[in-house]
Motif scaffolding. Sequence first.
Motif, mmCIF file in Angstrom:
data_model
loop_
_atom_site.group_PDB
_atom_site.id
_atom_site.type_symbol
_atom_site.label_atom_id
_atom_site.label_comp_id
_atom_site.label_asym_id
_atom_site.label_seq_id
_atom_site.Cartn_x
_atom_site.Cartn_y
_atom_site.Cartn_z
ATOM 1 N N VAL A 85 0.811 -1.232 -0.047
ATOM 2 C CA VAL A 85 0.056 0.120 0.239
ATOM 3 C C VAL A 85 0.993 1.252 -0.144
ATOM 4 O O VAL A 85 0.528 2.230 -0.683
ATOM 5 N N VAL A 86 1.884 1.443 0.881
ATOM 6 C CA VAL A 86 2.542 2.341 0.848
ATOM 7 C C VAL A 86 3.452 2.680 -0.358
ATOM 8 O O VAL A 86 3.564 3.889 -0.892
ATOM 9 N N GLY A 87 3.846 1.579 -1.045
ATOM 10 C CA GLY A 87 4.523 1.707 -2.348
ATOM 11 C C GLY A 87 3.644 2.325 -3.654
ATOM 12 O O GLY A 87 4.021 3.106 -4.059
ATOM 13 N N VAL A 88 2.552 1.865 -3.652
ATOM 14 C CA VAL A 88 1.498 2.311 -4.479
ATOM 15 C C VAL A 88 1.424 3.919 -4.259
ATOM 16 O O VAL A 88 1.005 4.610 -4.913
ATOM 17 N N VAL A 89 0.907 3.987 -3.075
ATOM 18 C CA VAL A 89 0.287 5.272 -2.820
ATOM 19 C C VAL A 89 1.406 6.368 -2.802
ATOM 20 O O VAL A 89 1.774 7.520 -3.270
#
Length: 405
Positions: A7-11
Amino acid sequence: MILPALVVGVVASLLFLGVSAAAEQLQHVLWRNLPDALGVGRYSVLWMLVMLTATGVAVGLVVWKVPGHAGPDPATTGLDAPVLPPAVLPGLLLATALMLAGGPSLGPENPIIAVNVGLAFWLGRRLIPRMPRALWPVLAEAATIGALFGTPVAAALVISEALAGRQLKGALWDNVFAPLVAATAGALTTTLVGEPSFDLHLPAFGLPDWGDLLAMLVIASAAALLGMAAVLALPYVHGAFARLRHPMLMLPVGGLVLGLLAAVGGHLTLFKGLDEIGELAADPDGWSAGQFATMTVVKLAALLVATSCGFRGGRIFPAVFVGVALGLCAHALVDAVHPAVGVAAGVLGVLLAITRQAWVSLFVAAALVASSTILALLCIGSLAAWLLVTGRPQMQLREDGTPVR
């Protein structure tokens, strides 16, 4: 840790892409639509002076009036970003977008990493309080680096280098696993949405010979020394702007100086430099050695001024432009120097001096020329250049204005 890291990577990637897209649209308005409507040359000296000074005024207003003052002095920050309060982040994003659109010679990396670190830390510890607090900044930093370069390799190298001096629990790969997941998610998101490419499509480089080795050693060392000249000048130039005391003086004056530099170096020395190096590499023989040398010196001076006067931005992408221009200058001076060798050596030396990130410097230099046969030369060149920069001041200042070592 896998799902939060994804999630952190995508955001992180989407935020980077969003800011870049918004800045690009504003850049088109400021540098194409507006001068065309006014009947002024897009990159005339007058328009460059007006736009860069106006950008200084706009960013100065953000730093002066917006809550949080757009974060800390950019000369005191690096890739390892502090965790900023949430109230600071909107102003930092706005100042970064205005800078990217207006033309100062800085990249998006430092402020985008800082914003992603602040968001990940603030949201992560509330949504998943059982996760270690210290993990969120690492995930955000790795994710943003992966997004910036379109590959998780650069993030893995940076994180591995950061962990080298620490007492680790378990294997190194266990410690970098979650950051690497975040970096992979960020890189894939950028690749799928933005389709970035760092390959300059230079003439193919075959097997190296002794002449290529000599060229690598000489150019990488010269590039490192040139980069160190800017590093050593930073405290003095920063101190000169600091005497102006107010952001509404520091930034407009800095913008005016950048406009004067652009008048000397031409429009290719504007902006972060990533698109501009593609234009240089598309025709390595299209400029004379003197023109390449002028662009090299002007871009490095612009990087120094933009960092010193308070524009929010990073130093990696403009430093890459300096290295590319220097390498092509070497090719123009000595036809026997292969363009790929010159560019890789120039980028390697300048980045080592400016960033002190050895792995990232090697990675970026190799990625630009997309040649596996040049890796051995780059490793040898990095050893010579590293001897010139290690233990010396870095291009980052402490709060009191003294250089970090």
